[in-house]
Design a protein around this motif. Structure first.
Motif, PDB file in Angstrom:
ATOM      1  N   LYS A   1      60.223  27.175  45.772  1.00 44.18           N
ATOM      2  CA  LYS A   1      59.440  26.074  45.208  1.00 44.18           C
ATOM      3  C   LYS A   1      58.364  26.741  44.294  1.00 44.18           C
ATOM      4  O   LYS A   1      57.535  27.709  45.084  1.00 44.18           O
ATOM      5  N   PHE A   2      58.023  26.564  43.162  1.00 42.89           N
ATOM      6  CA  PHE A   2      56.461  27.332  42.458  1.00 42.89           C
ATOM      7  C   PHE A   2      55.376  26.382  43.146  1.00 42.89           C
ATOM      8  O   PHE A   2      55.231  25.242  43.223  1.00 42.89           O
ATOM      9  N   MET A   3      54.752  27.442  43.617  1.00 36.74           N
ATOM     10  CA  MET A   3      53.262  27.009  44.117  1.00 36.74           C
ATOM     11  C   MET A   3      52.041  26.833  43.307  1.00 36.74           C
ATOM     12  O   MET A   3      51.483  25.736  43.213  1.00 36.74           O
ATOM     13  N   SER A   4      51.702  27.941  42.734  1.00 37.81           N
ATOM     14  CA  SER A   4      50.484  28.097  41.680  1.00 37.81           C
ATOM     15  C   SER A   4      50.842  29.387  41.034  1.00 37.81           C
ATOM     16  O   SER A   4      51.131  30.268  41.441  1.00 37.81           O
ATOM     17  N   ASP A   5      49.774  29.173  39.743  1.00 35.53           N
ATOM     18  CA  ASP A   5      49.262  30.574  39.259  1.00 35.53           C
ATOM     19  C   ASP A   5      48.153  31.022  39.791  1.00 35.53           C
ATOM     20  O   ASP A   5      47.026  30.319  40.163  1.00 35.53           O
ATOM     21  N   ILE A   6      48.232  32.299  40.496  1.00 38.18           N
ATOM     22  CA  ILE A   6      47.429  33.168  41.258  1.00 38.18           C
ATOM     23  C   ILE A   6      46.226  33.249  40.094  1.00 38.18           C
ATOM     24  O   ILE A   6      45.019  33.231  40.452  1.00 38.18           O
ATOM     25  N   ALA A   7      46.707  33.718  38.921  1.00 39.98           N
ATOM     26  CA  ALA A   7      45.553  34.084  37.870  1.00 39.98           C
ATOM     27  C   ALA A   7      46.251  34.142  36.656  1.00 39.98           C
ATOM     28  O   ALA A   7      47.454  34.130  36.529  1.00 39.98           O
ATOM     29  N   VAL A   8      45.607  33.656  35.614  1.00 44.11           N
ATOM     30  CA  VAL A   8      46.050  33.498  34.212  1.00 44.11           C
ATOM     31  C   VAL A   8      44.985  34.316  33.415  1.00 44.11           C
ATOM     32  O   VAL A   8      43.913  34.101  33.489  1.00 44.11           O
TER      33      VAL A   8
ATOM     34  N   GLU B   1      43.682  44.410  33.376  1.00 44.28           N
ATOM     35  CA  GLU B   1      43.340  45.050  31.941  1.00 44.28           C
ATOM     36  C   GLU B   1      42.242  44.199  31.100  1.00 44.28           C
ATOM     37  O   GLU B   1      42.268  44.591  30.261  1.00 44.28           O
ATOM     38  N   THR B   2      42.165  42.926  31.681  1.00 43.69           N
ATOM     39  CA  THR B   2      41.271  41.984  30.685  1.00 43.69           C
ATOM     40  C   THR B   2      39.879  42.302  30.359  1.00 43.69           C
ATOM     41  O   THR B   2      39.498  41.984  29.417  1.00 43.69           O
ATOM     42  N   ASP B   3      39.228  43.181  31.220  1.00 43.37           N
ATOM     43  CA  ASP B   3      37.968  43.574  31.042  1.00 43.37           C
ATOM     44  C   ASP B   3      37.949  44.811  30.113  1.00 43.37           C
ATOM     45  O   ASP B   3      37.257  45.983  30.470  1.00 43.37           O
ATOM     46  N   LYS B   4      38.544  44.960  28.963  1.00 47.25           N
ATOM     47  CA  LYS B   4      38.836  46.141  28.207  1.00 47.25           C
ATOM     48  C   LYS B   4      37.471  46.753  27.771  1.00 47.25           C
ATOM     49  O   LYS B   4      37.324  47.843  27.293  1.00 47.25           O
ATOM     50  N   VAL B   5      36.504  45.658  27.423  1.00 47.00           N
ATOM     51  CA  VAL B   5      35.320  46.396  26.975  1.00 47.00           C
ATOM     52  C   VAL B   5      34.552  47.430  27.823  1.00 47.00           C
ATOM     53  O   VAL B   5      34.242  48.586  27.613  1.00 47.00           O
ATOM     54  N   LYS B   6      34.769  47.181  29.314  1.00 49.90           N
ATOM     55  CA  LYS B   6      34.027  48.036  30.357  1.00 49.90           C
ATOM     56  C   LYS B   6      35.145  49.163  30.956  1.00 49.90           C
ATOM     57  O   LYS B   6      34.748  50.131  31.440  1.00 49.90           O
ATOM     58  N   HIS B   7      36.433  48.530  31.079  1.00 50.36           N
ATOM     59  CA  HIS B   7      37.378  49.024  31.756  1.00 50.36           C
ATOM     60  C   HIS B   7      38.746  49.149  31.180  1.00 50.36           C
ATOM     61  O   HIS B   7      39.114  48.181  31.093  1.00 50.36           O
ATOM     62  N   ASP B   8      39.422  50.169  31.281  1.00 46.05           N
ATOM     63  CA  ASP B   8      40.977  50.191  30.674  1.00 46.05           C
ATOM     64  C   ASP B   8      41.742  49.499  31.793  1.00 46.05           C
ATOM     65  O   ASP B   8      42.485  48.617  31.412  1.00 46.05           O
ATOM     66  N   GLN B   9      41.495  49.831  33.261  1.00 44.95           N
ATOM     67  CA  GLN B   9      42.419  48.812  34.115  1.00 44.95           C
ATOM     68  C   GLN B   9      41.423  48.921  35.525  1.00 44.95           C
ATOM     69  O   GLN B   9      40.633  50.022  35.795  1.00 44.95           O
ATOM     70  N   LYS B  10      41.363  47.684  36.401  1.00 48.00           N
ATOM     71  CA  LYS B  10      40.555  47.847  37.594  1.00 48.00           C
ATOM     72  C   LYS B  10      41.635  46.996  38.604  1.00 48.00           C
ATOM     73  O   LYS B  10      42.482  46.269  38.174  1.00 48.00           O
ATOM     74  N   LEU B  11      41.294  47.176  39.813  1.00 54.15           N
ATOM     75  CA  LEU B  11      41.972  46.524  40.730  1.00 54.15           C
ATOM     76  C   LEU B  11      40.916  45.172  41.271  1.00 54.15           C
ATOM     77  O   LEU B  11      39.586  45.410  41.342  1.00 54.15           O
ATOM     78  N   VAL B  12      41.519  43.974  41.298  1.00 52.94           N
ATOM     79  CA  VAL B  12      40.633  42.778  41.717  1.00 52.94           C
ATOM     80  C   VAL B  12      41.500  42.273  42.689  1.00 52.94           C
ATOM     81  O   VAL B  12      42.450  42.234  43.083  1.00 52.94           O
ATOM     82  N   GLN B  13      40.627  40.994  42.980  1.00 55.07           N
ATOM     83  CA  GLN B  13      41.251  40.228  44.606  1.00 55.07           C
ATOM     84  C   GLN B  13      40.735  38.708  44.421  1.00 55.07           C
ATOM     85  O   GLN B  13      39.833  38.465  43.733  1.00 55.07           O
ATOM     86  N   VAL B  14      41.530  37.671  44.705  1.00 55.43           N
ATOM     87  CA  VAL B  14      41.224  36.402  44.887  1.00 55.43           C
ATOM     88  C   VAL B  14      41.673  35.898  46.071  1.00 55.43           C
ATOM     89  O   VAL B  14      42.636  36.572  46.907  1.00 55.43           O
ATOM     90  N   ARG B  15      41.555  34.633  46.466  1.00 52.49           N
ATOM     91  CA  ARG B  15      42.014  34.178  47.928  1.00 52.49           C
ATOM     92  C   ARG B  15      41.965  32.736  47.413  1.00 52.49           C
ATOM     93  O   ARG B  15      41.572  31.937  46.609  1.00 52.49           O
ATOM     94  N   THR B  16      43.008  32.026  48.630  1.00 51.06           N
ATOM     95  CA  THR B  16      43.301  30.589  48.605  1.00 51.06           C
ATOM     96  C   THR B  16      43.175  30.065  50.200  1.00 51.06           C
ATOM     97  O   THR B  16      43.781  31.081  50.959  1.00 51.06           O
TER      98      THR B  16
END
Length: 378
Positions: A140-147, A174-189
């Motif tokens: 079952k689909f639960m949620s979009d973690i991030a868009v 990669e969405t913070d292209k002005v400052k970083h080519d790529q970074k690692l991020v986290q969220v929680r639920t």
């Protein structure tokens, strides 16, 4: 007489049984990527891959009831967000060790990335979570973690449950292209539906440095061990594997500290796509295993054992790591998107062997294979 003795010894040695190398078997006989494998609390082993069927991306769930000797397909997850050529990749499996919201302990989660090949004008990559209440049979689909906030990619999600019981998702952004080519991020639920508290996990102020491929596991002492690659930080350590630790599974320290380089006593390093696992052996108090796409010398030259080596540490990551032959050796591995790309490991309950899943070409098709081999210190 001496020559006769030498001949007899030679005959005896050649007569001794030699352990056969594990024979890899096809897990999924079609184009596939990002294989993952876990053992559920009830003993069933689940494996997953992502694949594309025409223009529709999907996940495939395989199950083994005989400790990884054979697998059968039990489910297909057709994600509508990957339809019409939008693309799917980067999936992983996780069994909840404790309840999260309405999801009880033992719920199996599958997370994936969609949308990374959509047209730029409409592209919004998504990290998406699915849940199974019947050990992988139905989903079952639960949620979009991030868009993604713009047309740039985000991908490679992984899951962990923090000390406070929240479900944590890590991914490459990669969405913070002005400052970083790529970074690692986290969220929680706390309920599996709403994700909050976005923050950086590993990031560099040098624009072209790319941390990625993040995974965190829980160790027997309750602490957390995280691995990832860091690309472009210098000319020697090109996408080498690094690690860091956490007491609570949410705070992994200063995001701008790139962490500790994984290396052996003679300087060898795992390069690209690190995936960790905890094993009861071969160390007397357990062992952290790490598999990567490549194995290189400190200067960057490809090392013997490239494409077929597990790095191991018996001291929770402290000190030098050592090499263990992987069950599968993939020849010709040199930083491309199929051969031994993002493999997975599942140690046996007694720590004496390990099941590996990885990818390799069969002619022009990238297929997923599996095999089990011993965990012996050499």
């Amino acid at each position: 007489m001496r020559s006769l003795l030498v001949a007899l010894v030679a005959m005896l040695l050649t007569a001794l049984p030699v352990a056969a190398a594990p024979q890899r078997q096809v897990l999924y006989d079609g184009g596939s990527s990002y294989p993952r494998v876990i053992r559920l609390e009830n003993g069933r082993i689940l494996a997953s891959i992502t694949t594309n069927d025409g223009s529709q991306g999907m996940g495939v769930i395989m199950a083994s009831e005989n400790d990884g000797k054979t697998f059968r397909q039990i489910a297909t997850i057709r994600d509508p967000a990957s339809a019409d050529g939008a693309g799917i990749c980067c999936s992983t499996l996780f069994e909840l060790p404790s309840p999260v919201g309405a999801m009880p302990k033992g719920t199996v989660l599958w997370v994936n990335t969609t949308g990374y090949t959509a047209p730029a004008q409409t592209k919004k990559t998504r990290q998406r979570m699915w849940a199974s209440a019947d050990r992988g049979a139905t989903w079952k689909f639960m949620s979009d973690i991030a868009v993604a906030s713009n047309e740039h990619n985000a991908w490679e999600p992984s899951l962990s449950v923090a000390k406070d019981g929240s479900l944590v998702a890590f991914y490459s952004d990669e969405t913070d292209k002005v400052k970083h080519d790529q970074k690692l991020v986290q969220v929680r639920t706390v309920d599996g539906l709403k994700w909050t508290d976005y923050k950086e996990t590993v990031v560099s102020d040098a624009w072209n440095v790319r941390p990625g491929m993040i995974n965190a596991i829980t160790l027997p002492d309750g602490s957390y061990f995280m691995t990832y690659e860091v690309c472009n930080n210098d000319k020697v350590h090109l996408c080498s594997a690094y690690f860091r630790r956490s007491a609570d599974g949410w705070d992994f320290g200063n995001p701008r500290d790139l962490g500790t380089l994984v290396k052996t006593a003679d300087g060898k390093q795992g390069r690209h796509t690190p995936v960790p696992a905890w094993s009861p052996g071969p160390g007397p108090n357990g062992t952290i295993l790490l598999i990567t796409e490549m194995l290189v010398h400190n200067g960057g030259k490809i090392a013997e054992g490239n494409g077929g080596t597990i790095l191991a540490n018996d001291n929770f990551g402290d000190g030098p790591w050592y090499e263990i032959p992987a069950p599968i050796h993939v020849a010709g591995v040199d930083n491309e998107g199929c051969r031994n790309f993002s493999p997975g490991l599942l140690p046996s309950k007694d720590g004496k062997s390990v099941l590996e899943v990885t990818t390799d070409y069969d002619q022009s098709i990238c297929k997923t294979y599996y095999a089990t081999g011993p965990l012996n210190k050499t």
